[in-house]
Design an enzyme around this catalytic site. Sequence first.
Site, PDB file in Angstrom:
ATOM      1  N   ILE A  24       0.848  -1.203   0.000  1.00 43.64           N
ATOM      2  CA  ILE A  24       0.000   0.000   0.000  1.00 43.64           C
ATOM      3  C   ILE A  24       0.879   1.247   0.000  1.00 43.64           C
ATOM      4  CG2 ILE A  24      -1.673   1.331   1.367  1.00 43.64           C
ATOM      5  CD1 ILE A  24      -2.814  -1.313   2.366  1.00 43.64           C
ATOM      6  N   GLU A  31       6.861  17.336   2.766  1.00 42.32           N
ATOM      7  CA  GLU A  31       8.302  17.544   2.691  1.00 42.32           C
ATOM      8  C   GLU A  31       8.739  18.834   3.358  1.00 42.32           C
ATOM      9  OE1 GLU A  31       8.952  17.121  -1.614  1.00 42.32           O
ATOM     10  OE2 GLU A  31       9.333  15.017  -1.155  1.00 42.32           O
ATOM     11  N   LYS A  60      14.979  25.366   6.176  1.00 42.20           N
ATOM     12  CA  LYS A  60      13.830  26.183   5.768  1.00 42.20           C
ATOM     13  C   LYS A  60      13.671  27.356   6.738  1.00 42.20           C
ATOM     14  CE  LYS A  60       8.802  26.052   5.550  1.00 42.20           C
ATOM     15  NZ  LYS A  60       7.575  25.251   5.631  1.00 42.20           N
ATOM     16  N   LEU A 317      -3.010  11.580   8.787  1.00 38.52           N
ATOM     17  CA  LEU A 317      -4.109  11.751   7.836  1.00 38.52           C
ATOM     18  C   LEU A 317      -5.363  11.008   8.298  1.00 38.52           C
ATOM     19  CD1 LEU A 317      -2.006  11.452   4.548  1.00 38.52           C
ATOM     20  CD2 LEU A 317      -2.803  13.546   5.667  1.00 38.52           C
TER      21      LEU A 317
END
Length: 485
Positions: A24, A31, A60, A317
């Site tokens: 799956i 990311e 970042k 999720l």
Amino acid sequence: MTAAALARVLGPRLTITLVESSEIGIVGVGEATIPAIAQYNRLVKIDEDEFLRSTQGTFKLGIEFVDWYQKGQAYMHAFGPVGRDLAYIPFHHYWLKERALRDQAGAGSLWDYSFNWLAAKQARFARVSSVPETPLAGLLWAYHFDASLYAAYLSRLSQGLGVRRIEGKIAAVLQQGDGDVRALRLEDGREIAGELFIDCTGFRGLLIEQALETGYEDWSHWLPCDRALAVPSARTTPLLPYTRSTALEAGWQWRIPLQHRTGNGHVYSSAHTSDARAQELLLANLEGEPLAEPRPIRFVTGRRKLFWNRNVVCMGLASGFLEPLESTSIHLIQVCIQRLILLFPHHGDNEERRREFNRSAAAEYEYIRDFIILHYHANDRRGDPFWDACRHMSIPDSLRQRIELFREMAGIFCAPDDLFQLTSWLQVLWGQGVRPRATHPFVEAVAPHDREGYLRDLRRLLAHAAQQLPAHADFIAKNCAAGAP
Ligand SMILES: Cc1cc2nc3c(=O)[nH]c(=O)nc-3n(C[C@H](O)[C@H](O)[C@H](O)COP(=O)(O)OP(=O)(O)OC[C@H]3O[C@@H](n4cnc5c(N)ncnc54)[C@H](O)[C@@H]3O)c2cc1C
């Protein structure tokens, strides 16, 4: 992430079994992160350089929003402070006053006071905790990384901490008479019994929804994007230390620079555009050659009605979806893990723990939801049906009050543990064109000459310090370069 953290903190007291199916697979996007991820990495004892090497990661410093307020306009939600507060009054009041009294150029842009922005726009980075020889804070950073490599890294780490990993597909969720989950049955007939089940099965929500029918609160009337197309492209230079989000006609496109490639995706509303048009725009906006076919993903923005139902806790999720505009999903998993550790059901009655878990998880989701809606709602992209609809939609009262308070007196108030603090709201409110009518009267207590000098000195110190930083690409090459993929 969940298995690794539980094993690290509660390890010897628990038997942890991780069931996953490589057939799956994982959703494989995700990311970009926010600075709080460093707390999780510290908890599970991940060394930063090793982590970046293992995941092709980069640093970042913020997210640039291009064309969001109006076409041709850009601003950044940079991490870290903007300016420096004086005598209880947040910095932006002094800047706004100066801007109102003098010409706009004289006060500088809001971002001239952000060290993160100055470094980001010059593609520079170093681990500096303060601006040299000043009391000003240094850079605050998060990471971009390859989500699949991070998952593999954490899987190895968890197994090293005693987690038993079972490869297999769950075919059935077995419940007791009272409704609690008793065991999972795999396709090959094996049964895995347990006392507490953590549902990390992604959008499927195998336990929390398919078995327990917990219910979902749908927020697509506020966040109408429901599809994404993700595609990697060849790395380009310079290696930018920030995410870019560009508004398109019915959604937006992300650009996430990694060491070995750039991650891209177009998030869009299927009610306002076609899949073919979305793909055309995505590919037209790539800066490097595409390295694969675009991969479609569908979602419904919202949250599970309960995050802990019976003996099932959902993460990731499986617990809901907020689009990745502010890179908050991985963070939501990490705070959920922290909450679970604090409220872990060791013994006895769990009712109050469950209630607190569900209350605080819902509040966190709603807080982030409001921040994301702000980007869509406060736009001036007139004539694009999608953006017109976002501008005219009704918004949650909690967000409406925030916007009004800022308009009325530049007020921004946050609780100490709110994820996004004053400088985050400030940059997005201002960047999206929301303008206050007044500032706090106390700023008058500082003589205009002193105020002007204070602002000028701040700009000068920050600009000078940013120029001393090495290039982001050089910093990575020296400290945390990954091998060839
Ligand atoms: C378009 C998009 C962009 C995103 N960008 C960001 C971002 O920039 N930053 C960020 O923080 N987050 C982002 N996210 C969210 C992020 O991807 C997820 O939060 C994160 O990857 C965690 O996913 P997950 O583990 O919940 O689900 P998944 O990755 O889908 O994992 C589900 C797991 O369950 C297993 N499974 C499912 N069914 C079965 C079964 N029957 N039997 C056995 N195993 C099963 C699968 O094998 C897999 O291991 C993004 C999400 C999307 C959709």
